[in-house]
Each structure stands twice: as structure tokens, then as C-alpha cells.
Design an enzyme around this catalytic site. Structure first.
Site, mmCIF file in Angstrom:
data_model
loop_
_atom_site.group_PDB
_atom_site.id
_atom_site.type_symbol
_atom_site.label_atom_id
_atom_site.label_comp_id
_atom_site.label_asym_id
_atom_site.label_seq_id
_atom_site.Cartn_x
_atom_site.Cartn_y
_atom_site.Cartn_z
ATOM 1 N N GLY A 1 46.680 46.275 40.851
ATOM 2 C CA GLY A 1 45.727 46.025 41.835
ATOM 3 C C GLY A 1 45.182 46.928 42.772
ATOM 4 O O GLY A 1 43.931 47.064 43.048
ATOM 5 N N ARG B 1 51.434 39.397 49.374
ATOM 6 C CA ARG B 1 50.790 40.451 48.640
ATOM 7 C C ARG B 1 49.770 39.524 47.851
ATOM 8 O O ARG B 1 49.771 38.771 46.938
ATOM 9 C CB ARG B 1 51.574 41.284 47.708
ATOM 10 C CG ARG B 1 50.959 42.359 46.906
ATOM 11 C CD ARG B 1 50.515 42.040 45.492
ATOM 12 N NE ARG B 1 49.907 43.029 44.895
ATOM 13 C CZ ARG B 1 49.378 42.829 43.667
ATOM 14 N NH1 ARG B 1 49.462 42.019 43.013
ATOM 15 N NH2 ARG B 1 49.143 44.268 42.832
ATOM 16 N N VAL B 2 48.387 40.260 47.671
ATOM 17 C CA VAL B 2 47.317 39.893 47.004
ATOM 18 C C VAL B 2 46.873 41.401 46.301
ATOM 19 O O VAL B 2 46.644 42.263 46.935
ATOM 20 C CB VAL B 2 46.285 39.426 47.816
ATOM 21 C CG1 VAL B 2 45.111 39.182 46.974
ATOM 22 C CG2 VAL B 2 46.683 38.033 48.449
ATOM 23 N N GLY B 3 46.451 41.154 45.028
ATOM 24 C CA GLY B 3 45.933 42.306 44.217
ATOM 25 C C GLY B 3 44.561 42.126 44.306
ATOM 26 O O GLY B 3 43.899 41.500 45.094
ATOM 27 N N ASP B 4 43.935 42.851 43.118
ATOM 28 C CA ASP B 4 42.490 42.961 42.844
ATOM 29 C C ASP B 4 41.984 41.656 42.146
ATOM 30 O O ASP B 4 40.613 41.539 42.667
ATOM 31 C CB ASP B 4 42.276 44.283 42.211
ATOM 32 C CG ASP B 4 42.700 43.996 40.772
ATOM 33 O OD1 ASP B 4 43.807 43.647 40.447
ATOM 34 O OD2 ASP B 4 41.885 44.067 39.533
ATOM 35 N N THR C 1 45.427 35.172 38.106
ATOM 36 C CA THR C 1 46.569 35.925 37.686
ATOM 37 C C THR C 1 47.587 35.285 38.874
ATOM 38 O O THR C 1 47.313 34.650 39.800
ATOM 39 C CB THR C 1 46.585 37.396 38.045
ATOM 40 O OG1 THR C 1 47.670 37.939 37.960
ATOM 41 C CG2 THR C 1 46.212 37.655 39.508
#
Length: 332
Positions: free
Chosen positions: A244, A218-221, A208
Site C-alpha cells: 500500500g 498502520r493503514v495502507g492504500d 482488506t
């Protein structure tokens, strides 16, 4: 837009029980066949969202020729990563609020080997970098400049990921956003892909560009093993899409696989995981999360908080897009 056809349930192989019984009655026959071929449901690949149709077809070329699931999922999601018209993955992805496109990805094979990259800039195919992390380092995840340095050392080339279209959308957002990230129902189109090959082995990939106009860093799932993706070759595999932060809070994909271990079907496991998401959040406004799962028998399940989540399924007999079941309509 491609039409959405009805899902075709995969028929079980009626002779499977008799075949296994024959082998157990005559153990010497075990020498004639690889053990991994017993009860293998045949190759299949599933992936999230409409862009999964083309990704599946690339993966299917590998699976249909006897290739491994891990090669199929990498090849499949690279199609999405390299498509500049898809604004949620790879090249052409919408940037963060500072105008930088940062990418996240992870990959996992049937032996629980896994690799991931996060907050990666200027590399078109983060899924391939993640696989290099898995295969060529003692680590699971590399992030930021370290991930980029590793990619360049591994032979990947720098690419400007911010297309003119994405740049125009970002500039328009800045005019009215007051520099705040907007979370909405369409802002989560991660691609997750799960495959089972002819030997009955599973693998998965997730990649993604993350939430559009997110805070820088920012880092999500999606790159987190157990959240955005999880594979257990004894049971099945699952991936997530959507917000996320919500998926991370319940270790979403690992929960789905664990529920399958406890005896739930992939469909029921996805439904239970979504229920946990809902229970953990008082405000569900625009909180879209969807799960997709497959088990060792080739059964598929999908479920989401809101309507609108779809997934692609490809096998010898199937090449379709299916709308997932859901809890809430967008307008109630």
C-alpha cells in the site's frame, strides 16, 4: 485450486456505431430510451486474485438481473470478507503485530460518491460500513473507534475477527520475527472489485485486513480513494493490490484512470502505473504491486511488478481467472 483458463477477449458490438448514428439522425428517438443505455457494453465484473472468482459470482447475480454496479461490488466483496479461510481480508485476516485484526475498505459509485473506513476492529463487513459512511454521513472516511461506533450505531454487530487459525499463525510469527513486520510477495492479497452494469455505469470496492503483522495503527492504500480505488464514470475504474505504501506514493488508481482519460487502453494504463512504482523505488525486493482496470467499453487491463498477480473476470460469456502480465519474475 481452480484451474486458470485463458482470457477470452470480449467482442465489440458491431452495430453500435450504426445505432448511435440513427439516434443522432432522429433526435426524437432519445425520448424512447434511457440515455445511459447508449453503447452500454453489458454487465461485467472484474476483481483481484483467485478469491475474486466466488466474489464475482455473487456480484454477477445482481448484475445479470439488471441490478446496479454499486450493489454488485458491495455484495461481491462481502463474500471474501466473510470467508474465514482467506487470511488477507475480513474475518480470518492475519492480525497486526499486537494480535489485533484491523480492517480497511472503501467504495465508490458512478456519481463519484464514496465512503471509506480504516483501522476498524470487530466488524465483519467493513465494505458495508463504508457504504453507510458514503450514504448517511457528510464525510468520506471514518477511522478507528469512531468508525466502530458508527458501525454499531448503524446496526452492525461486534464480531471476533481473530480466528484460531490466524491466531496460531500470529503466535508462530512472534517466535521467530523479533517483533518485526515481514513484507513479502504473498502478503498483499487485497480484494478490489470493479463492475459495469447494464446501464453502462461503473462502481468499485476495495477491502482488506492489511499487511500481516503490521504496526498497530498502520493503514495502507485500500481505503484511500485515488490510491486503492478510483472510479470516473466518464472514463473507467481502477483498483490496486500489493504494498500500500508504494501505491499511495503515486496515487495509483487515480493515475490509471487519468491515463485512460488521455487515451491509453486499460492495459497500457496499468503498465504505465507500474513503471511509475518502479521508478519511485530503488529497492524492489518483495515490492509487489498490481493494478486492475476497466473502461467504459468493457476493456480490461492488469499488470504487476512481479509475476503471480491474477484476476477474475465474469460476464454473460466469461467466468475465468487470468494471470496478469508483469515486469519481473520471482526468481531471476
Amino acid at each position: 485450486m481452480k484451474s486458470r483458463r485463458d482470457f477470452i477477449r470480449i467482442a465489440a458490438i458491431s452495430s453500435a456505431t450504426a445505432f448511435v448514428g440513427k439516434i443522432l439522425a432522429n433526435p426524437t428517438e432519445n425520448l424512447k430510451f434511457p440515455k445511459t443505455n447508449f453503447n452500454a457494453p453489458g454487465p461485467m465484473v472484474v476483481s483481484t486474485w483467485e478469491h475474486g472468482i466466488e466474489a464475482n459470482r455473487a456480484a454477477w447475480k445482481i448484475l445479470s438481473n439488471g441490478g446496479m454496479a454499486i450493489d454488485a461490488v458491495e455484495k461481491g466483496v462481502k463474500v471474501t470478507e466473510s470467508d474465514p479461510l482467506i487470511t488477507s481480508v475480513g474475518l480470518g485476516g492475519l492480525p497486526d503485530r499486537d494480535g489485533k485484526v484491523t480492517l480497511d475498505a472503501c467504495i465508490m459509485d458512478h456519481q463519484s460518491n464514496c465512503g471509506a473506513v480504516a483501522f476498524l476492529e470487530n466488524i465483519e463487513n467493513p465494505i458495508s460500513v463504508a457504504r453507510k459512511v458514503m450514504e448517511n454521513t457528510p464525510h468520506v472516511m471514518l477511522v478507528g473507534k469512531g468508525a466502530q461506533d458508527f458501525a454499531l450505531e448503524s446496526g452492525f454487530k461486534k464480531v471476533n475477527l481473530l480466528t484460531e487459525n490466524a491466531k496460531k499463525e500470529w503466535e508462530a510469527w512472534k517466535m521467530s520475527s523479533k517483533y518485526k513486520s515481514v513484507i513479502n510477495i504473498e502478503n498483499h492479497d487485497t480484494i478490489g472489485m470493479l463492475a459495469i452494469d447494464g446501464n453502462g455505469n461503473l462502481a468499485g470496492a476495495c477491502t482488506t485486513s492489511g499487511m500481516a503483522y503490521k504496526m498497530h495503527g498502520r493503514v495502507g492504500d485500500s481505503p484511500i480513494i485515488g490510491a486503492g480505488l478510483f472510479v470516473d464514470n466518464e472514463i473507467g475504474a481502477a483498483c490496486a493490490t500489493g504494498m500500500g505504501e508504494a501505491v499511495i506514493r503515486i496515487a495509483g488508481s487515480s493515475i490509471v484512470v487519468e491515463l485512460m482519460r488521455q487515451g491509453h487502453s486499460p492495459q497500457k494504463a496499468c503498465e504505465e502505473a507500474v513503471k511509475r512504482i518502479i521508478q519511485k523505488h530503488k529497492n524492489l525486493e518483495n515490492l509487489q504491486v498490481g493494478f486492475l482496470a476497466i473502461n467504459k467499453s468493457g476493456e480490461v487491463g492488469a499488470f504487476s511488478v512481479y509475476e503471480g498477480f491474477n484476476y477474475a473476470v465474469t460476464s454473460r460469456d466469461i467466468d475465468i481467472l487470468k494471470n496478469a502480465k508483469y515486469v519481473k519474475k520471482l526468481v531471476e
